[in-house]
Design a protein around this motif. Sequence first.
Motif, PDB file in Angstrom:
ATOM      1  N   TYR A 159     -36.991 125.465  88.095  1.00  0.00           N
ATOM      2  CA  TYR A 159     -36.236 124.369  87.479  1.00  0.00           C
ATOM      3  C   TYR A 159     -37.046 123.861  86.295  1.00  0.00           C
ATOM      4  CZ  TYR A 159     -33.515 124.491  91.795  1.00  0.00           C
ATOM      5  OH  TYR A 159     -32.712 124.893  92.851  1.00  0.00           O
ATOM      6  N   PRO A 160     -37.198 124.696  85.255  1.00  0.00           N
ATOM      7  CA  PRO A 160     -38.057 124.348  84.120  1.00  0.00           C
ATOM      8  C   PRO A 160     -37.402 123.311  83.215  1.00  0.00           C
ATOM      9  CG  PRO A 160     -36.890 126.365  83.643  1.00  0.00           C
ATOM     10  CD  PRO A 160     -36.518 125.992  85.059  1.00  0.00           C
ATOM     11  N   THR A 161     -38.204 122.733  82.346  1.00  0.00           N
ATOM     12  CA  THR A 161     -37.678 121.743  81.414  1.00  0.00           C
ATOM     13  C   THR A 161     -36.824 122.399  80.326  1.00  0.00           C
ATOM     14  OG1 THR A 161     -39.690 121.898  80.072  1.00  0.00           O
ATOM     15  CG2 THR A 161     -39.613 120.172  81.772  1.00  0.00           C
ATOM     16  N   HIS A 162     -37.088 123.672  80.024  1.00  0.00           N
ATOM     17  CA  HIS A 162     -36.347 124.337  78.949  1.00  0.00           C
ATOM     18  C   HIS A 162     -36.439 125.848  79.093  1.00  0.00           C
ATOM     19  CE1 HIS A 162     -40.516 124.244  77.515  1.00  0.00           C
ATOM     20  NE2 HIS A 162     -40.217 125.338  76.831  1.00  0.00           N
ATOM     21  N   LEU A 163     -35.546 126.530  78.406  1.00  0.00           N
ATOM     22  CA  LEU A 163     -35.587 127.971  78.207  1.00  0.00           C
ATOM     23  C   LEU A 163     -35.496 128.224  76.697  1.00  0.00           C
ATOM     24  CD1 LEU A 163     -33.124 129.101  81.043  1.00  0.00           C
ATOM     25  CD2 LEU A 163     -35.625 129.243  81.086  1.00  0.00           C
ATOM     26  N   TRP A 164     -35.523 129.495  76.315  1.00  0.00           N
ATOM     27  CA  TRP A 164     -35.399 129.841  74.896  1.00  0.00           C
ATOM     28  C   TRP A 164     -34.218 130.775  74.682  1.00  0.00           C
ATOM     29  CZ3 TRP A 164     -38.093 127.660  70.977  1.00  0.00           C
ATOM     30  CH2 TRP A 164     -39.212 126.896  71.333  1.00  0.00           C
ATOM     31  N   ASP A 165     -33.394 130.432  73.681  1.00  0.00           N
ATOM     32  CA  ASP A 165     -32.277 131.265  73.235  1.00  0.00           C
ATOM     33  C   ASP A 165     -32.649 131.794  71.863  1.00  0.00           C
ATOM     34  OD1 ASP A 165     -29.914 132.452  72.558  1.00  0.00           O
ATOM     35  OD2 ASP A 165     -28.652 130.690  72.878  1.00  0.00           O
ATOM     36  N   ASN A 166     -33.177 133.021  71.818  1.00  0.00           N
ATOM     37  CA  ASN A 166     -33.807 133.535  70.607  1.00  0.00           C
ATOM     38  C   ASN A 166     -34.870 132.541  70.137  1.00  0.00           C
ATOM     39  OD1 ASN A 166     -32.305 135.879  70.731  1.00  0.00           O
ATOM     40  ND2 ASN A 166     -30.732 135.157  69.323  1.00  0.00           N
ATOM     41  N   ASN A 167     -34.713 131.933  68.963  1.00  0.00           N
ATOM     42  CA  ASN A 167     -35.715 130.993  68.464  1.00  0.00           C
ATOM     43  C   ASN A 167     -35.381 129.536  68.753  1.00  0.00           C
ATOM     44  OD1 ASN A 167     -37.320 133.048  67.315  1.00  0.00           O
ATOM     45  ND2 ASN A 167     -36.028 133.102  65.487  1.00  0.00           N
ATOM     46  N   ASP A 168     -34.321 129.302  69.516  1.00  0.00           N
ATOM     47  CA  ASP A 168     -33.879 127.931  69.792  1.00  0.00           C
ATOM     48  C   ASP A 168     -34.297 127.501  71.191  1.00  0.00           C
ATOM     49  OD1 ASP A 168     -32.604 127.781  67.302  1.00  0.00           O
ATOM     50  OD2 ASP A 168     -30.791 128.717  68.107  1.00  0.00           O
ATOM     51  N   LYS A 169     -34.906 126.335  71.258  1.00  0.00           N
ATOM     52  CA  LYS A 169     -35.305 125.757  72.541  1.00  0.00           C
ATOM     53  C   LYS A 169     -34.087 125.119  73.200  1.00  0.00           C
ATOM     54  CE  LYS A 169     -38.909 122.711  74.411  1.00  0.00           C
ATOM     55  NZ  LYS A 169     -40.070 121.850  74.024  1.00  0.00           N
ATOM     56  N   VAL A 170     -33.807 125.499  74.435  1.00  0.00           N
ATOM     57  CA  VAL A 170     -32.659 124.989  75.171  1.00  0.00           C
ATOM     58  C   VAL A 170     -33.167 124.052  76.262  1.00  0.00           C
ATOM     59  CG1 VAL A 170     -30.652 125.576  76.571  1.00  0.00           C
ATOM     60  CG2 VAL A 170     -31.369 127.109  74.716  1.00  0.00           C
ATOM     61  N   VAL A 171     -33.011 122.751  76.050  1.00  0.00           N
ATOM     62  CA  VAL A 171     -33.462 121.758  77.024  1.00  0.00           C
ATOM     63  C   VAL A 171     -32.477 121.728  78.188  1.00  0.00           C
ATOM     64  CG1 VAL A 171     -33.944 119.310  77.419  1.00  0.00           C
ATOM     65  CG2 VAL A 171     -34.621 120.388  75.260  1.00  0.00           C
ATOM     66  N   LEU A 172     -33.004 121.815  79.395  1.00  0.00           N
ATOM     67  CA  LEU A 172     -32.172 121.814  80.592  1.00  0.00           C
ATOM     68  C   LEU A 172     -32.077 120.389  81.117  1.00  0.00           C
ATOM     69  CD1 LEU A 172     -33.478 125.061  82.336  1.00  0.00           C
ATOM     70  CD2 LEU A 172     -31.668 124.791  80.614  1.00  0.00           C
ATOM     71  N   GLU A 173     -30.978 119.745  80.811  1.00  0.00           N
ATOM     72  CA  GLU A 173     -30.805 118.333  81.143  1.00  0.00           C
ATOM     73  C   GLU A 173     -30.918 118.111  82.648  1.00  0.00           C
ATOM     74  OE1 GLU A 173     -30.682 115.981  79.016  1.00  0.00           O
ATOM     75  OE2 GLU A 173     -30.489 117.207  77.193  1.00  0.00           O
ATOM     76  N   GLY A 174     -31.756 117.167  83.016  1.00  0.00           N
ATOM     77  CA  GLY A 174     -31.957 116.845  84.427  1.00  0.00           C
ATOM     78  C   GLY A 174     -33.202 117.488  85.007  1.00  0.00           C
ATOM     79  N   ASN A 175     -33.728 118.510  84.326  1.00  0.00           N
ATOM     80  CA  ASN A 175     -34.979 119.144  84.756  1.00  0.00           C
ATOM     81  C   ASN A 175     -36.132 118.522  83.964  1.00  0.00           C
ATOM     82  OD1 ASN A 175     -33.309 120.815  86.201  1.00  0.00           O
ATOM     83  ND2 ASN A 175     -34.089 122.713  85.359  1.00  0.00           N
ATOM     84  N   ASP A 176     -36.949 117.714  84.616  1.00  0.00           N
ATOM     85  CA  ASP A 176     -38.066 117.073  83.924  1.00  0.00           C
ATOM     86  C   ASP A 176     -39.349 117.137  84.744  1.00  0.00           C
ATOM     87  OD1 ASP A 176     -37.430 115.354  85.937  1.00  0.00           O
ATOM     88  OD2 ASP A 176     -36.965 113.632  84.661  1.00  0.00           O
ATOM     89  N   LEU A 177     -39.412 118.090  85.668  1.00  0.00           N
ATOM     90  CA  LEU A 177     -40.506 118.229  86.627  1.00  0.00           C
ATOM     91  C   LEU A 177     -40.577 117.061  87.598  1.00  0.00           C
ATOM     92  CD1 LEU A 177     -43.403 119.912  84.609  1.00  0.00           C
ATOM     93  CD2 LEU A 177     -41.581 120.959  85.952  1.00  0.00           C
TER      94      LEU A 177
END
Length: 470
Positions: A159-177
């Motif tokens: 449940y990470p804070t973000h993933l990467w879509d090519n060069n774009d950081k995708v913040v996963l809302e609700g995942n903040d550790l």
Amino acid sequence: MKQLLMLFLCINCSTIANAQQKPNIVFILADDLGYGDIGAYGQQKIKTPNLDRLAAQGMRFTSFYSGATVCAPSRSSLLTGLHTGHTYIRGNKEIQPEGQEPLADSVQSYALMLQRAGYATGAFGKWGLGMVGTSGAPDKKGFDTFFGYNCQRQSHRYYPTHLWDNNDKVVLEGNDLNEKKVYAPALIQERTLAFIETNKDRPFFLFIPSVLPHAELQGPEDAWYRMYEHRFSETPHRGNDYGPEALVAGYASVTKPRATFAAMVSRLDVYVGQVLDKLEELGLSDNTIVMFSSDNGPHEEGGADPGFFNSSGGFRGVKRDLYEGGIRVPFVVKWPGKVKAGSETAHPAAFWDLMPTFLEIAGAPPAGITDGISILPTLLGKGRQKEHRYLYWEFHESGGRQAVRAGKWKAVRLQLKNDPDKPLELYDLQEDPGEQQDIAARHPDIVKKMEQYMQQAHVESPLFPLTGGR
């Protein structure tokens, strides 16, 4: 003019038809899955019907090896077609605040070569070979599309804070550790299946470096978890929990680690089944070669219990070992009409063999520099299969380790950073596949030959010195 137009159209149609005849290539790479973790390789406690089906429909390798015994160098070996005595990345060298040591500009990957051969290329899962914007980023190494974890530290968390879509950081809302809302593997799987749909009308190479079943032991408490929830005796594992003290690279506590691990393997199996079903649904199965393997042997982090599951399949060692359990991995290949269903081979092969194999399958020019030998003759059951004089590995942690296999012989050297000339251990894998009897004293001639192979295979790297002065 009309005749010229018709001629152009015919040539163009022929070109498209030839391109479509190139086989699609799908390579699924599990993370820390042991040789014995799936049913096709003897697993008794965990259900893996889709992987078992894949093996039944194709060829099962019983002497196949990963590139290394940990993540980054294993993946570097895979992508570059070079063993760890030659490949650019030879250890898990971390970069802050995110990412690992990047592959250099000069490093060629098979994905770049497939891209040049007209393939659409996509990678979905865990990268670990260079942060976005560096020379080792996925788009610099031949992938049109990447979605997932760029950094392998980040991939410790499901449940990470973000993933990467090519060069774009995708913040996963609700995942903040602190909170767990978005389960990353499910998102990655959605994008994986979408790639197949998007590229169904052209040849594609799909690389799926799944994070499953790497620690931490976490996941939704759904049907896969409930299938194992009350099946095993359990000892809770205390870890670095989600909350104010959580670390990105930590592993959370887990109440039922055995059930959770089994559910993760079964979830991976379901994801593999979904890929196979998508190919079938789109009419692509007959023209697609599907391969499945793991990046190294089973892990012990986060409460995992490889001994309980016989994850190493009876071999000695686990992840970080250069005994068979740390580097011998499952490898199955399905290619309808080409690879004989239900077949099996003991041909010794390794990750660095996949670059020349992929390029030959694609009809692309061969790699200029590789330690690999194409295994296509073995897969097709045609022609003479060339064999390696030896297979070689080195590991830069745990005091420094080397291993070499030549035929039935396997040599291992430990703690060479303290003593580069430390005596070898020698095993006869034919008589002693579990590497229990060190017979070096009885075969000084074989020991000498294995030492020579180690010297030939290792080229010192300034980034990853093996002995600190050898």
